[in-house]
Design a protein around this motif. Sequence first.
Motif, PDB file in Angstrom:
ATOM      1  N   GLN A 123     112.349  64.924 -14.402  1.00  0.00           N
ATOM      2  CA  GLN A 123     111.385  65.922 -14.860  1.00  0.00           C
ATOM      3  C   GLN A 123     112.093  67.207 -15.261  1.00  0.00           C
ATOM      4  N   SER A 124     111.601  67.806 -16.324  1.00  0.00           N
ATOM      5  CA  SER A 124     112.082  69.118 -16.748  1.00  0.00           C
ATOM      6  C   SER A 124     110.926  70.093 -16.572  1.00  0.00           C
ATOM      7  N   ILE A 125     111.197  71.182 -15.867  1.00  0.00           N
ATOM      8  CA  ILE A 125     110.136  72.125 -15.542  1.00  0.00           C
ATOM      9  C   ILE A 125     110.469  73.477 -16.150  1.00  0.00           C
ATOM     10  N   SER A 126     109.500  74.081 -16.805  1.00  0.00           N
ATOM     11  CA  SER A 126     109.687  75.455 -17.241  1.00  0.00           C
ATOM     12  C   SER A 126     109.310  76.321 -16.044  1.00  0.00           C
ATOM     13  N   GLY A 127     110.303  76.695 -15.260  1.00  0.00           N
ATOM     14  CA  GLY A 127     110.043  77.226 -13.923  1.00  0.00           C
ATOM     15  C   GLY A 127     109.824  78.721 -13.834  1.00  0.00           C
ATOM     16  N   HIS A 128     110.615  79.466 -14.575  1.00  0.00           N
ATOM     17  CA  HIS A 128     110.592  80.928 -14.443  1.00  0.00           C
ATOM     18  C   HIS A 128     110.770  81.576 -15.801  1.00  0.00           C
ATOM     19  N   LYS A 129     110.551  82.877 -15.819  1.00  0.00           N
ATOM     20  CA  LYS A 129     110.874  83.680 -16.997  1.00  0.00           C
ATOM     21  C   LYS A 129     112.309  84.163 -16.818  1.00  0.00           C
ATOM     22  N   GLY A 130     113.157  83.886 -17.776  1.00  0.00           N
ATOM     23  CA  GLY A 130     114.539  84.349 -17.686  1.00  0.00           C
ATOM     24  C   GLY A 130     115.396  83.427 -16.839  1.00  0.00           C
ATOM     25  N   ILE A 131     116.448  84.010 -16.271  1.00  0.00           N
ATOM     26  CA  ILE A 131     117.450  83.218 -15.544  1.00  0.00           C
ATOM     27  C   ILE A 131     116.855  82.627 -14.261  1.00  0.00           C
ATOM     28  N   VAL A 132     117.036  81.321 -14.059  1.00  0.00           N
ATOM     29  CA  VAL A 132     116.762  80.734 -12.747  1.00  0.00           C
ATOM     30  C   VAL A 132     118.121  80.652 -12.049  1.00  0.00           C
ATOM     31  N   TRP A 133     118.254  81.391 -10.964  1.00  0.00           N
ATOM     32  CA  TRP A 133     119.561  81.464 -10.297  1.00  0.00           C
ATOM     33  C   TRP A 133     119.772  80.354  -9.270  1.00  0.00           C
ATOM     34  N   ASN A 134     118.681  79.950  -8.623  1.00  0.00           N
ATOM     35  CA  ASN A 134     118.898  79.055  -7.483  1.00  0.00           C
ATOM     36  C   ASN A 134     117.686  78.157  -7.214  1.00  0.00           C
ATOM     37  N   VAL A 135     117.977  76.959  -6.727  1.00  0.00           N
ATOM     38  CA  VAL A 135     116.927  76.075  -6.207  1.00  0.00           C
ATOM     39  C   VAL A 135     117.365  75.625  -4.816  1.00  0.00           C
ATOM     40  N   SER A 136     116.404  75.430  -3.928  1.00  0.00           N
ATOM     41  CA  SER A 136     116.739  75.049  -2.557  1.00  0.00           C
ATOM     42  C   SER A 136     115.744  74.026  -2.031  1.00  0.00           C
ATOM     43  N   TRP A 137     116.254  72.884  -1.583  1.00  0.00           N
ATOM     44  CA  TRP A 137     115.401  71.831  -1.037  1.00  0.00           C
ATOM     45  C   TRP A 137     114.954  72.179   0.366  1.00  0.00           C
ATOM     46  N   HIS A 138     113.694  71.926   0.658  1.00  0.00           N
ATOM     47  CA  HIS A 138     113.203  71.949   2.030  1.00  0.00           C
ATOM     48  C   HIS A 138     113.935  70.827   2.773  1.00  0.00           C
ATOM     49  N   PRO A 139     114.225  70.999   4.098  1.00  0.00           N
ATOM     50  CA  PRO A 139     114.992  69.959   4.800  1.00  0.00           C
ATOM     51  C   PRO A 139     114.377  68.559   4.729  1.00  0.00           C
ATOM     52  N   LEU A 140     113.078  68.467   4.553  1.00  0.00           N
ATOM     53  CA  LEU A 140     112.457  67.138   4.472  1.00  0.00           C
ATOM     54  C   LEU A 140     112.462  66.573   3.044  1.00  0.00           C
ATOM     55  N   GLY A 141     112.946  67.372   2.092  1.00  0.00           N
ATOM     56  CA  GLY A 141     113.155  66.872   0.731  1.00  0.00           C
ATOM     57  C   GLY A 141     111.905  66.642  -0.100  1.00  0.00           C
ATOM     58  N   LYS A 142     110.746  67.082   0.390  1.00  0.00           N
ATOM     59  CA  LYS A 142     109.496  66.869  -0.357  1.00  0.00           C
ATOM     60  C   LYS A 142     109.055  68.121  -1.126  1.00  0.00           C
ATOM     61  N   ILE A 143     109.699  69.218  -0.823  1.00  0.00           N
ATOM     62  CA  ILE A 143     109.374  70.502  -1.448  1.00  0.00           C
ATOM     63  C   ILE A 143     110.704  71.160  -1.815  1.00  0.00           C
ATOM     64  N   PHE A 144     110.717  71.930  -2.881  1.00  0.00           N
ATOM     65  CA  PHE A 144     111.879  72.806  -3.099  1.00  0.00           C
ATOM     66  C   PHE A 144     111.405  74.169  -3.580  1.00  0.00           C
ATOM     67  N   ALA A 145     112.252  75.161  -3.354  1.00  0.00           N
ATOM     68  CA  ALA A 145     111.956  76.535  -3.768  1.00  0.00           C
ATOM     69  C   ALA A 145     112.885  76.905  -4.906  1.00  0.00           C
ATOM     70  N   SER A 146     112.409  77.790  -5.794  1.00  0.00           N
ATOM     71  CA  SER A 146     113.263  78.271  -6.877  1.00  0.00           C
ATOM     72  C   SER A 146     113.098  79.776  -7.000  1.00  0.00           C
ATOM     73  N   CYS A 147     114.108  80.438  -7.572  1.00  0.00           N
ATOM     74  CA  CYS A 147     114.029  81.900  -7.695  1.00  0.00           C
ATOM     75  C   CYS A 147     114.884  82.360  -8.865  1.00  0.00           C
ATOM     76  N   GLY A 148     114.674  83.611  -9.283  1.00  0.00           N
ATOM     77  CA  GLY A 148     115.480  84.102 -10.398  1.00  0.00           C
ATOM     78  C   GLY A 148     115.201  85.522 -10.795  1.00  0.00           C
ATOM     79  N   GLU A 149     115.493  85.751 -12.071  1.00  0.00           N
ATOM     80  CA  GLU A 149     115.415  87.073 -12.676  1.00  0.00           C
ATOM     81  C   GLU A 149     113.994  87.661 -12.633  1.00  0.00           C
ATOM     82  N   ASP A 150     112.962  86.785 -12.614  1.00  0.00           N
ATOM     83  CA  ASP A 150     111.580  87.289 -12.659  1.00  0.00           C
ATOM     84  C   ASP A 150     111.073  87.794 -11.300  1.00  0.00           C
TER      85      ASP A 150
END
Lengths: 336, 167
Positions: A8-35
């Motif tokens: 899957q390709s996701i349009s996740g954020h406006k601008g730079i996406v710096w990081n993604v982080s998996w929840h330890p159970l692997g069913k959720i992940f978090a993303s963050c960036g310039e926005d």
Amino acid sequence: MAKLELLQSISGHKGIVWNVSWHPLGKIFASCGEDKIIKLWGKEGEAWSMKTVLVDGHQRTIREVAWSPCGNFLASASFDGTTAVWDKKSGQFECNATLEGHENEVKSVAWSPSGQLLATCGRDKSVWVWEVAGEDEYVCEAVLNAHNQDVKKVAWHPSSDLLASASYDNTVKIYKEDQMDSDWTCIATLQSHESTVWSLAFDKSGKRLATCSDDRTVKIWQEYGPDNQEGVNVEDRESIWKCVCTLSGYHTRCIYDITWCTTTGLIATACGDDIIRVFKEADDSDPSAPTFDLIYTKLDAHSQDVNCVKWNPLGNQELASCSDNGEIKIWKFTEQ
Amino acid sequence: MISFFSKLSLKNTGKPPELAQSAYMDKSATLQELGYKDDNDLRETIYDFLRTIRDPEKPNTLEDLKVVYEEGIFVKEPTADKVPVLRVEYNPTVPHCSLATLIGLCIRIKIQRSLHHPVKLDIYIKKGAHTTEDEINKQINDKERIAAAMENPNLKNLVETCIADEG
């Protein structure tokens, strides 16, 4: 034939996406960036979709997000100089603690395996160790000023309270708390990269550390204890870390991130040439001089720099990556 | 300006799939696909962006002061994904120029905003032209430092003023 299939390709954020982080159970992940926004993504059927947006936590770019090992807390490091800790005790995610102390940009945040300690680092050249002191309470245990330039990334050993940091000063440092006086000190300096070390990842055992750099190489470091079988002299130290492998000639631009799968042992890298590469230790690899083969090259993984790669902790060969143009991608790797 | 717009329209009409395929194998076709005649055309386009940048403290442009010059722009071998790689060299007016980092930042931001296709940029001070060139080169090629600098309101204002279009 190995392949990295785009799920899957996701349009996740406006601008730079710096990081993604998996929840330890692997069913959720978090993303963050310039926005300045954190997004949480969950799987519905076969597709990932946005579940929650965390806003108003930070005034500037959010550089990194990290889930606590229990999965109940999410820490975010920002260029605004603060680190926020989010939880959903109230039923929905809220920022219930803000860690202040760095003079300017915080670039990385990581939880220790016990979840009792947090490490942060930033442009002020320091690494901070915080202790969870109670509900929504964090106290600074140590400020480590071992580097002489920005500190780009912190990572904990997978099973002990050993901390590693990567820096703009081209070195990696390793820290430990002295059991006698509970003082945190730098116990090793890993020197071999010729430019900024951007990221680092321990293997499953914690005996090896992979680092990636602006010098376009990946290095594998190995720990030797006082009673090591290889006869490596550690003098009067607890252990020493030696560079046992350098992967050069593969990457053509700065390497921004590296991830080491604790299940498969595969290493993936995020590079400024828009490519994701996967490396595997050779079957006949010598333990004290290992060889790693490039087993897959995903050309055009993103249309711009790949900023981050993370294997899903479930060990299901899912890989998350993100880029400068707001893009997040989820991949599935298969070897045969 | 006419050639600039023609590049944009070329980009917008999309590329024929068969051209994309052959361009992938033949790196020399890459720039044509993006709408440039050749390396020199790309260099001239980049130089046009840079020449009008204003010096942070003098009333002149970087072209007037010979801080930027066309021979300082190099089109390098593209990446494996055929993204053009550009090296831009600039020459601070004095070897201890305290604004050399800011000028480097202006050059990067101006090119990034002006080009309508991805590019990999390496920006360097002309060899021997500054007392702390290695330090500055490292800073102005670190994307995290650049991102943070552009979130600093004072620095951002300085950059915006220097790269603003005339009038």
